[in-house]
Write an enzyme that holds these catalytic residues in place. Structure first.
Site, PDB file in Angstrom:
ATOM      1  CG  HIS A 192      -6.902 119.659 -79.524  1.00  0.00           C
ATOM      2  ND1 HIS A 192      -6.660 120.694 -80.400  1.00  0.00           N
ATOM      3  CD2 HIS A 192      -5.945 118.735 -79.799  1.00  0.00           C
ATOM      4  CE1 HIS A 192      -5.629 120.408 -81.159  1.00  0.00           C
ATOM      5  NE2 HIS A 192      -5.169 119.215 -80.814  1.00  0.00           N
ATOM      6  CG  ASP A 244      -7.888 123.914 -80.495  1.00  0.00           C
ATOM      7  OD1 ASP A 244      -7.995 123.428 -79.349  1.00  0.00           O
ATOM      8  OD2 ASP A 244      -7.276 123.344 -81.410  1.00  0.00           O
ATOM      9  CB  SER A 327      -1.983 119.682 -81.482  1.00  0.00           C
ATOM     10  OG  SER A 327      -2.621 119.020 -82.551  1.00  0.00           O
TER      11      SER A 327
END
Length: 482
Positions: A192, A244, A327
């Site tokens: 993402h 992910d 992230s």
């Protein structure tokens, strides 16, 4: 001088003509004279002192009595010290064996950090004296963590209901240097972080991330070429939306020699060996300001979490602060080893301290597969590949009720299309494209942007057979859009 002071000062002359009264005994703890004071007393000052021997009182010279008592006192003190020291050491060793101590843990962590965390660095003297602590882990691991800045295009529906408007926007994330080849430095991150990115740039340790972010904003406003002094252009090497995960590549020739001398490849740990309550350290590009360090504990293992793609993964839960921009960053154990890739934070006004990371033991084989792929550039739209299918996402309910795999459901294959020529049929589910898992329509569209019409690739489909879905691999020559 009063009688009470006589026995505390044996060097003062006293009258002992009355021997009917028994003299008090000496106690060894009353002797606290320095050794040099014994030699400072002249011979003429010595006297006889009372002494009890087998019930009879005998007078002896003070010189002899004091010497013997001093010797006895010193001997008793030595024996007491040896016994007390032995007992104390024994108790300490038993406690360390049974309970463990913080000092023991720190010393082990320090040794392993010195031996392992800087194994790939030629200058181990740069580790601080606090190695094995959060500061030591941060110093050892920071050279392998990068900041990632992306530019993507967001489509916003028109206020009047006619079409959509496109707006460029920047995003911040993190990455970890996990490998290299002859030409590239390979960086692991979250899918993402790079999904839908029109442009990707990477800042290494020592770079001014905030300045790079400002230059990216200038690029958006001017719609010009990217020319960043503090960042290096990167390309997506491969992605896995279900888990992910993604790998991006940076050309070594684009990195200065000074930066190359500072950065290093992260050392992978074993997330399967983690225990609840173990201390961990998180490093990442929080809020896009550059590398920051937070620390916490492993709160839970194998915690099921629903990702943005809709898939469910079993992640490491930690209370180390993980904020936007973290992230793709590193979650490390106290030996400086990578044991997780920070992926998500549970955001709610009533919740605090719930962050999640992808276990490295699960991510490693996926990353290895993505790292070995060919690095591709996006193809111009007029040359982009085309399959010729009418796609649909597979609903989560259908996956649960009918055991359907995640992927792209083929509602129809157009006549004479690349899909039909390869044998793709209505009802098939496309689960993999050229070695990369496909999670849905948007993921398939994103991946096809890197392939030209006329290329031949392998596509894995799942086809219903006697109530079960069986995978088949088909060779497809990609077509062009009519």
């Amino acid at each position: 001088m009063s009688e009470g002071n006589v026995w505390n000062d044996p060097y003062q002359p006293q009258d002992h003509s009355d021997t009917s009264e028994e003299a008090p005994k000496y106690q060894h703890y009353n002797f606290r004279q320095e050794e040099s004071s014994y030699h400072a007393v002249p011979e003429s000052s010595y006297r006889e002192i009372p002494h009890r021997d087998a019930g009879n009182r005998n007078r002896r010279k003070e010189k002899n009595g004091f010497g013997k008592k001093a010797a006895v006192t010193v001997a008793l003190a030595v024996i007491f010290g040896l016994v007390a020291g032995s007992v104390f050491q024994g108790v300490n060793l038993v406690g360390m064996k049974l309970l463990g101590t913080a000092e023991e843990t720190v010393s082990v962590g320090t040794t392993e950090l010195l031996e392992n965390a800087y194994a790939s660095s030629s200058d181990t003297n740069e580790i601080s004296s606090s190695a094995g602590s959060v500061a030591g882990v941060a110093q050892a691991a920071m050279p392998s963590v990068v900041a990632i800045t992306s530019v993507s295009i967001q489509e916003i529906p028109s206020l009047f209901g006619f079409g959509v408007s496109e707006y460029p926007s920047t995003g911040s994330g993190s990455g970890i240097i996990v490998g290299e080849n002859d030409e590239e430095l390979l960086i692991a991150t979250n899918n993402h972080v790079v999904e839908g990115a029109k442009t990707l740039n990477v800042c290494f340790i020592g770079s001014d991330v905030v300045s790079a972010e400002e230059e990216m904003q200038n690029y958006i406003r001017s719609d010009g070429e990217v020319d960043l002094e503090n960042a290096v252009s990167a390309k997506i090497k491969g992605t896995d939306e279900d888990n992910d995960l993604a790998v991006v590549a940076v050309q070594k020739s684009d990195i200065s020699q000074e930066t190359m001398s500072q950065i290093k490849i992260a050392q992978l740990g074993n997330s399967d060996a983690l225990v609840v309550g173990e201390q961990v350290v998180a490093i990442g590009n929080a809020l896009g300001y550059g590398q920051s360090v937070t620390s916490g504990w492993v709160s839970a293992l194998d915690r099921p979490v629903t990702l943005e793609s809709g898939s469910t993964a079993e992640l490491i839960q930690t209370d180390a602060a993980i904020n936007p921009g973290n992230s793709g960053g590193a979650l490390l154990n106290m030996r400086g080893e990578l044991i997780g890739i920070n992926s998500a934070k549970y955001a709610d006004s009533s919740v605090e301290g719930m962050g999640y990371a992808i276990p490295i033991s699960k991510a490693e084989p996926i990353l290895m597969n993505l790292m070995n792929r060919k690095t591709r550039d996006k193809v111009d739209e007029e040359n982009a590949a085309y399959l010729g299918i009418q796609p649909a996402d597979v609903p989560a309910e259908a996956m649960q009720m009918y055991n359907m795999p995640a992927g792209v459901f083929v509602m129809e294959a157009a006549q004479n299309s690349a899909a039909m020529r390869a044998g793709i049929q209505k009802g098939d589910i496309i689960v993999e494209l050229d070695g990369q898992k496909v999670s849905g329509m948007s993921d398939l569209t994103e991946k096809l942007q890197y392939y030209e019409a006329g290329e031949t690739i392998d596509i894995v489909i799942a086809r219903a057979d006697s109530g079960e879905y069986v995978e088949q691999t088909l060779s497809v020559e990609l077509g062009s859009r009519p």
